[in-house]
Design a protein around this motif. Structure first.
Motif, short mmCIF file in Angstrom:
data_model
loop_
_atom_site.label_atom_id
_atom_site.label_comp_id
_atom_site.label_asym_id
_atom_site.label_seq_id
_atom_site.Cartn_x
_atom_site.Cartn_y
_atom_site.Cartn_z
N LEU A 110 41.89 47.20 37.56
CA LEU A 110 40.52 46.99 37.10
C LEU A 110 40.41 45.72 36.29
O LEU A 110 41.37 45.27 35.66
CB LEU A 110 40.07 48.18 36.25
N ASN A 111 39.21 45.13 36.28
CA ASN A 111 38.97 43.96 35.45
C ASN A 111 38.26 44.36 34.16
O ASN A 111 37.88 45.53 33.97
CB ASN A 111 38.19 42.88 36.21
N ARG A 112 38.05 43.41 33.28
CA ARG A 112 37.45 43.71 31.98
C ARG A 112 36.05 44.30 32.12
O ARG A 112 35.68 45.23 31.40
CB ARG A 112 37.40 42.44 31.12
N GLU A 113 35.26 43.75 33.03
CA GLU A 113 33.89 44.24 33.20
C GLU A 113 33.87 45.70 33.65
O GLU A 113 33.07 46.50 33.15
CB GLU A 113 33.15 43.37 34.23
N GLN A 114 34.73 46.07 34.57
CA GLN A 114 34.77 47.45 35.06
C GLN A 114 35.17 48.42 33.94
O GLN A 114 34.60 49.51 33.81
CB GLN A 114 35.75 47.56 36.22
N ILE A 115 36.17 48.04 33.13
CA ILE A 115 36.60 48.91 32.05
C ILE A 115 35.51 49.01 30.98
O ILE A 115 35.20 50.11 30.48
CB ILE A 115 37.91 48.40 31.43
N THR A 116 34.89 47.89 30.65
CA THR A 116 33.84 47.88 29.64
C THR A 116 32.65 48.72 30.08
O THR A 116 32.06 49.47 29.28
CB THR A 116 33.39 46.43 29.35
N GLN A 117 32.30 48.65 31.34
CA GLN A 117 31.20 49.47 31.86
C GLN A 117 31.52 50.95 31.73
O GLN A 117 30.65 51.75 31.38
CB GLN A 117 30.91 49.10 33.32
N GLY A 118 32.77 51.33 32.03
CA GLY A 118 33.17 52.72 31.89
C GLY A 118 33.10 53.20 30.45
O GLY A 118 32.65 54.32 30.17
#
Length: 256
Positions: A6-14
């Protein structure tokens, strides 16, 4: 899928999604219990527990995980100056590492305690999206006997009590073992350290990473924290890891 894909955006969205779904704001969280490997089966539970910390809550994180082996010393810490994930570099807390080495002979610095199988990498990626700026210390448990677990717990409690530090204990327990978890937590709630240590010494536990888990229970009790495991309150859901949870400061009554 695992978290390293996962990238930062995907983790932050979660994390943002999990925070928006919280029914009430938690008090200050000092301890997280997180799966050793973060993947598709448990990542929503991990988003939930990590969403209870805010960007500026902590300036250092201690990650504790079990790696049973035959090392002469029982609580190794790798000597790295920094550790790299796909999201960037995190510096080690050298001073804190030395504080633990001064505490007891079973703490020691050993680079054999540093390999690609560590849960450290999975936790760091969550932390890099949860905290603004922090240092890290990695501690492994190579001998999960009750004496070593108590020694670790008491050192964590004493050294970190006054520090702005989060502790992440890495451990797993499958959903069919809910009754066993309730029994273990009853020892914790009653302050029955003897019962808890006897449980450890039987060797019959279904917990993967029992040393890390029990050390976390002891520290939480010493600090007067309230432990929250969603799996205990919601038996209708098939939780991938019963031990995904956190420990927070107890709410205090306001006297007027």
């Amino acid at each position: 899928m695992d978290i390293t894909s996962l990238n930062r955006e995907q983790i932050t969205q979660g994390l943002d999604r999990a925070k928006s779904e919280q029914t009430e704001k938690s008090e200050t969280v000092r301890i997280l219990f997180s799966p050793r490997i973060i993947d598709r089966s448990n990542i929503d539970e991990v988003f939930n527990i990590y969403s209870h910390i805010d960007k500026d809550d902590f300036d250092t994180v201690v990650i504790v995980e079990s790696h049973p082996g035959s090392a002469e010393k029982k609580l190794p810490m790798p000597s790295f100056k920094s550790v790299q994930t796909s999201l960037g570099e995190v510096l080690a807390n050298d001073k804190l590492r030395n504080d633990f080495c001064d505490e007891d002979d079973d703490f020691f610095i050993d680079d054999e305690a540093f390999d690609e199988e560590l849960s450290l990498y999975d936790q760091l990626m969550m932390l890099q999206c949860s905290l603004e700026d922090f240092t890290v210390l990695s501690i492994q448990i190579t001998d999960e006997n009750s004496f070593i677990i108590k020694e670790l717990a008491y050192a964590l409690e004493e050294i970190l009590a006054s520090k702005n530090a989060l502790i992440v204990f890495c451990c797993d327990m499958e959903s069919e073992n809910r009754d066993e978890l309730k029994k273990v937590l009853s020892f914790h709630n009653e302050g029955n350290l003897t019962g808890l240590m006897n449980y450890v010494n039987t060797g019959d536990s279904k917990i993967e990473g029992i040393g890390a888990f029990v050390a976390g229970l002891i520290v939480a009790k010493k600090w007067g924290l309230k432990i929250n495991f969603n799996s205990i309150d919601d038996s209708t859901s098939d939780h991938a890891n019963l031990l995904a949870g956190y420990a927070e400061m107890q709410r205090q009554a306001v006297l007027k």
